[in-house]
Structures are given as structure tokens and as C-alpha cells.
Write an enzyme that holds these catalytic residues in place. Sequence first.
Site, PDB file in Angstrom:
ATOM      1  N   ASP A   1       0.866  -1.181   0.000  1.00 51.13           N
ATOM      2  CA  ASP A   1       0.000   0.000   0.000  1.00 51.13           C
ATOM      3  C   ASP A   1       0.902   1.230   0.000  1.00 51.13           C
ATOM      4  OD1 ASP A   1      -1.728   2.101   0.555  1.00 51.13           O
ATOM      5  OD2 ASP A   1      -2.343   1.351   2.534  1.00 51.13           O
ATOM      6  N   ALA A   2       1.022   1.856  -1.176  1.00 51.92           N
ATOM      7  CA  ALA A   2       1.883   3.034  -1.295  1.00 51.92           C
ATOM      8  C   ALA A   2       1.047   4.280  -1.017  1.00 51.92           C
ATOM      9  CB  ALA A   2       2.509   3.086  -2.686  1.00 51.92           C
TER      10      ALA A   2
ATOM     11  N   GLU B   1      -7.780   1.322  -3.828  1.00 50.08           N
ATOM     12  CA  GLU B   1      -7.397   1.492  -2.427  1.00 50.08           C
ATOM     13  C   GLU B   1      -8.482   1.065  -1.445  1.00 50.08           C
ATOM     14  OE1 GLU B   1      -5.864   5.367  -1.563  1.00 50.08           O
ATOM     15  OE2 GLU B   1      -5.673   4.964   0.573  1.00 50.08           O
TER      16      GLU B   1
ATOM     17  N   THR C   1      -2.419  10.346   5.858  1.00 49.08           N
ATOM     18  CA  THR C   1      -1.859  11.691   5.717  1.00 49.08           C
ATOM     19  C   THR C   1      -3.002  12.693   5.896  1.00 49.08           C
ATOM     20  OG1 THR C   1      -0.342  10.731   4.095  1.00 49.08           O
ATOM     21  CG2 THR C   1      -0.430  13.137   4.226  1.00 49.08           C
TER      22      THR C   1
ATOM     23  N   GLY D   1      -0.780  13.925   8.579  1.00 50.36           N
ATOM     24  CA  GLY D   1       0.097  14.951   8.005  1.00 50.36           C
ATOM     25  C   GLY D   1      -0.002  16.263   8.781  1.00 50.36           C
TER      26      GLY D   1
END
Length: 270
Positions: A6-7, A74, A103, A126
Site C-alpha cells: 500500500d503506497a 485502495e 496523511t 500529516g
Amino acid sequence: TKIGIDAGGTLTKIAYWDEKMELHLLSFLSSNFQAVKDWIDSNHSLASICLTGGRAEQLKKYLISQKDIPYIVEFDATMAGVKHQLKQQNIHCEKAIIANIGTGTSIHLMNENSHSRLGGTGIGGGTFIGLGQVLTGLSSYEELISLSKIGNRSSIDILVSDIYESNKLPINGSLTASNFGGVALKTAEKRSEADYLSGIQGIIGEVVASLCIQAADAYHVNSIIYIGSTLENNNLLKEIIRSYTQLKDKEPIFLGKNGYSGAIGALLES
Ligand code: ATP
Ligand code: MG
């Protein structure tokens, strides 16, 4: 063996089974795809990979494979990973709100075998690193987390009870009336960097939980599953989310492998 990757915007998570079918999990910074490539080159063949996540296409280009690497959407991966973990933890839950605090934060409805995206917020992990860096000068996630844990939010925030004092309270006095409002209004109090960081955790936890609670009310759902690496080693954030969710009569659920649902789902679906 197979690998699910999972990038994400910040972290690339990897899940794979070893020969004994034991699950292994690891993560890399998404700013360092070279480290991901090196790990794959020394441990696995590209053939066994299934990719997911917002940066999957960038990672795929980086790996420069002749073969096409399988990719899954995703949230399909995330759902599969969440369902797998619920089963593993013996939690029976067919219908829930899922908040992926990455994020940024994405909020979904899981209804038996279907799912839909309800919305989200840019307030997420984030925000913790970014605002945390502005307020303390620190950029290491571990340092920011451990400092936030010794902080105290009482001089940072304004509670409903701070405003109403002895007046009859219209809502629970322990609710936050204003995140960071105390910095401007509690002028006599001293504040440390640790206090600021715990205040940021408060913003994230309360914004995410209140959006989820409203979604749960709108869709008549009782459970809210909170996932994402922002919860990793972050008991303070979990506690803020847990108490706020329970206060509003919803059931908060955390999964053992907070940030790895997408990677586990990609592994299962590959
Ligand atoms: P998105 O899903 O939004 O594309 P992502 O998948 O990269 O992003 P996650 O991996 O779920 O998101 O969570 C990223 C957050 O996890 C970071 O913003 C940070 O708050 C937290 N985090 C946990 N461990 C680390 C770490 N070692 N380095 C940096 N951030 C970390
Ligand atoms: Mg993600």
C-alpha cells in the site's frame, strides 16, 4: 510467497506471509521508494506483488518492471484488510463507519459487503507532523509523538465548562468549546511545546471523531472503526478518539495493525 503493498502519501506499507504462513508487516517512507525497491529486490520477485494506494502508480514506475504489476483500488483493499482483521480479533461487525486516518482522513460506510465513500477531511496524520514541526521545530515522527504524550491540553483549549463556569451547562462541560482557543484567552498560563503537540492531537482526534459520529447518526450505524498509521504508537490520539466516540454513545473499534489494512487487503486479494 505473495506481497501486498500500500503506497500511501506518507508511508508505504508492506504485508507478506512467510513459508510458515506467518504474517509480516513493515513500512517505508514513501519519499524513499529506493528502499522499497531494494527490499523487494533482495527478498521477493515482482511477480508476487499486488499494489494499492494513492502512490501505487508512482511506485510501479519506479520498479520498472517488464511485467504489469496487479493493482487494486485502495478502498477495496482497505475493506478486505479491515474485514480480515475483524475476523482475527473475533469482532462481529457488519455495518460500520470506517475512518482511515492517513496523511489526510477518508471516511467510508461499510454495509455488509458493500461500501461507499462518505467524505473526509484534510485533518490527519500529516497535520500532526506539519503543524507539529511549525510549533516545535522537530520533524521526527517519534520525537513529536513522545513529546505530545507528556503534554497537557488544559492551557491550550477552552472547554465548555471554562466558558459557562457556574452557569447551568447546556451540553457536557468536558467537551472542547475551542481547540487552541486557550492560547489567546488563558493569558496567565504557561504553555510548553509538549502542550502544543497534545493540542494538535486534540484537533485531529476531535475533528475526525465528530465527523464520524455525525456520519454514524446519519446512516444509523453504531460502530466506528478507526484505522491508519496515525494511530501507530499513538495512545494519546486513540484515547481522545475513544472517549469522544463513547461520549456520543457510539462504539469505537481499533484494529491491531492500525495502518496495515490496505496492505493486508492487497495481499489477500492478490
Ligand atoms: P494516505 O492514505 O492519506 O495517502 P498514508 O497511507 O501514507 O497516506 P498512513 O500511513 O495511514 O497514511 O499514515 C500516515 C501518518 O502516520 C503520518 O502522517 C504520521 O502521522 C503517522 N506515522 C506513523 N509512523 C510514522 C513514521 N515512521 N514516519 C512518519 N509518519 C508516521
Ligand atoms: Mg493510506
